[in-house]
Design a protein around this motif. Structure first.
Motif, short mmCIF file in Angstrom:
data_model
loop_
_atom_site.label_atom_id
_atom_site.label_comp_id
_atom_site.label_asym_id
_atom_site.label_seq_id
_atom_site.Cartn_x
_atom_site.Cartn_y
_atom_site.Cartn_z
N HIS A 33 26.12 42.87 32.87
CA HIS A 33 26.29 42.12 31.62
C HIS A 33 26.43 40.62 31.86
O HIS A 33 25.99 39.82 31.05
CB HIS A 33 27.52 42.61 30.86
N PHE A 34 27.08 40.24 32.96
CA PHE A 34 27.36 38.82 33.22
C PHE A 34 26.31 38.30 34.20
O PHE A 34 26.60 37.88 35.31
CB PHE A 34 28.79 38.68 33.76
N ARG A 35 25.07 38.29 33.75
CA ARG A 35 23.92 38.11 34.63
C ARG A 35 23.43 36.67 34.77
O ARG A 35 22.48 36.43 35.50
CB ARG A 35 22.79 39.00 34.17
N ASP A 36 24.04 35.73 34.08
CA ASP A 36 23.58 34.35 34.24
C ASP A 36 24.79 33.41 34.37
O ASP A 36 25.93 33.83 34.23
CB ASP A 36 22.66 33.93 33.08
N THR A 37 24.50 32.18 34.65
CA THR A 37 25.55 31.19 34.91
C THR A 37 26.51 31.05 33.75
O THR A 37 27.73 31.03 33.95
CB THR A 37 24.91 29.82 35.24
N MET A 38 26.01 31.00 32.53
CA MET A 38 26.88 30.84 31.36
C MET A 38 27.87 32.01 31.26
O MET A 38 29.05 31.82 31.01
CB MET A 38 26.05 30.74 30.08
N ARG A 39 27.38 33.21 31.48
CA ARG A 39 28.24 34.39 31.36
C ARG A 39 29.23 34.47 32.52
O ARG A 39 30.39 34.84 32.32
CB ARG A 39 27.38 35.65 31.29
N LEU A 40 28.80 34.14 33.70
CA LEU A 40 29.71 34.13 34.85
C LEU A 40 30.80 33.07 34.69
O LEU A 40 31.96 33.30 35.02
CB LEU A 40 28.93 33.93 36.15
N ASN A 45 36.31 31.59 33.66
CA ASN A 45 37.27 30.81 32.87
C ASN A 45 38.28 31.69 32.15
O ASN A 45 39.46 31.36 32.07
CB ASN A 45 36.54 29.91 31.88
N ALA A 46 37.81 32.83 31.64
CA ALA A 46 38.74 33.77 30.99
C ALA A 46 39.74 34.32 32.00
O ALA A 46 40.93 34.45 31.69
CB ALA A 46 37.97 34.90 30.33
N LEU A 47 39.29 34.63 33.21
CA LEU A 47 40.20 35.10 34.25
C LEU A 47 41.27 34.05 34.54
O LEU A 47 42.46 34.37 34.62
CB LEU A 47 39.42 35.44 35.53
N PHE A 48 40.88 32.79 34.66
CA PHE A 48 41.85 31.71 34.90
C PHE A 48 42.85 31.61 33.75
O PHE A 48 44.06 31.55 33.96
CB PHE A 48 41.15 30.36 35.06
N GLU A 49 42.33 31.58 32.53
CA GLU A 49 43.17 31.38 31.34
C GLU A 49 44.15 32.54 31.14
O GLU A 49 45.34 32.34 30.93
CB GLU A 49 42.27 31.21 30.11
N VAL A 50 43.65 33.76 31.23
CA VAL A 50 44.49 34.92 30.97
C VAL A 50 45.53 35.11 32.07
O VAL A 50 46.70 35.38 31.78
CB VAL A 50 43.63 36.19 30.76
N SER A 51 45.13 34.96 33.31
CA SER A 51 46.11 35.13 34.40
C SER A 51 47.22 34.08 34.30
O SER A 51 48.40 34.39 34.48
CB SER A 51 45.43 35.09 35.77
N GLU A 52 46.85 32.86 33.96
CA GLU A 52 47.87 31.82 33.79
C GLU A 52 48.79 32.13 32.61
O GLU A 52 50.01 31.98 32.70
CB GLU A 52 47.21 30.45 33.59
N HIS A 89 39.73 41.93 29.45
CA HIS A 89 38.57 42.77 29.13
C HIS A 89 38.21 42.73 27.65
O HIS A 89 37.03 42.65 27.31
CB HIS A 89 38.82 44.20 29.60
N SER A 90 39.20 42.75 26.77
CA SER A 90 38.86 42.70 25.35
C SER A 90 38.30 41.34 24.96
O SER A 90 37.33 41.25 24.21
CB SER A 90 40.06 43.08 24.48
N LEU A 96 31.07 38.60 24.89
CA LEU A 96 29.76 39.06 25.35
C LEU A 96 29.00 39.79 24.24
O LEU A 96 27.80 39.57 24.05
CB LEU A 96 29.94 39.99 26.56
N ASN A 97 29.70 40.60 23.49
CA ASN A 97 29.04 41.33 22.40
C ASN A 97 28.55 40.40 21.30
O ASN A 97 27.51 40.65 20.68
CB ASN A 97 29.96 42.43 21.85
N ARG A 98 29.27 39.30 21.07
CA ARG A 98 28.78 38.28 20.13
C ARG A 98 27.51 37.64 20.68
O ARG A 98 26.55 37.39 19.93
CB ARG A 98 29.84 37.22 19.85
N GLN A 99 27.49 37.35 21.98
CA GLN A 99 26.31 36.75 22.60
C GLN A 99 25.09 37.65 22.45
O GLN A 99 23.98 37.17 22.24
CB GLN A 99 26.56 36.47 24.10
#
Length: 179
Positions: A33-40, A45-52, A89-90, A96-99
């Motif tokens: 699903h995360f197959r291009d630069t924008m998605r990666l 960024n979500a991993l950074f934001e949520v973990s913080e 994940h949510s 991603l589903n909006r994209q």
């Protein structure tokens, strides 16, 4: 069939405050699903934001088109890992589903976590996460992969600490990583 073979429950996730954890998560059916630069970038960024926001201190990370790994230090408070993963994940699935204009599609399968209580295990897994882009054949040198902490680690870690971590073998680790 004996009772052990029929046992269908997975082990409980144990939480230890102020402890290192390695987490691996995969998309459902290993779909890229995360197959291009924008998605990666969005997933990273979500991993950074949520973990913080949950008070987890990232130590290493590697994000790919159908899975990710991270090592983080748990907070001293009683916050557990499950709410962090659920939010990550949510949040990323809805984005991603909006994209893709695919409302309600399940993106993520599950996650696995390992509490790292031994120093050697921690260093080997740090080295594993940093070198995961090489393992998957995406780059020749881990530092070249932009969605991984290897480049940051090489540039900013104390040189003696960098040498110590990179000296640990990771090829015999048993990590769910058949993506």
């Amino acid at each position: 069939m004996d009772d052990l073979q029929r046992w269908h429950h997975s082990p409980a996730h144990v939480f230890l405050p102020d402890t290192m954890y390695m987490v691996t998560a995969a998309t459902l059916h290993k779909v890229h699903h995360f197959r291009d630069t924008m998605r990666l970038e969005a997933l990273t960024n979500a991993l950074f934001e949520v973990s913080e926001s949950y008070g987890w201190a990232l130590q290493a990370w590697a994000v790919f088109s159908n899975h990710y790994h991270f090592i983080a230090q748990s907070p001293t408070a009683s916050a557990v890992l499950k709410p962090l993963i659920q939010r990550l994940h949510s949040q990323t699935a809805r984005w991603l589903n909006r994209q893709d204009d695919t409302t309600g599609r399940q993106v993520w399968f599950q996650y696995w976590d390992t509490c790292l209580t031994y120093e050697k295990s921690y260093f080997a897994r740090l080295n594993y996460v940093h070198n995961n882009p090489v393992k998957h054949g995406l780059v020749a040198a881990a530092e070249e992969y932009p969605f991984c902490s290897a480049g940051w680690f090489e540039a900013y870690a104390d040189p003696s600490y960098y040498r110590k971590v990179t000296s640990f073998r990771y090829d015999r680790l048993k990590v769910a990583d058949d993506f």
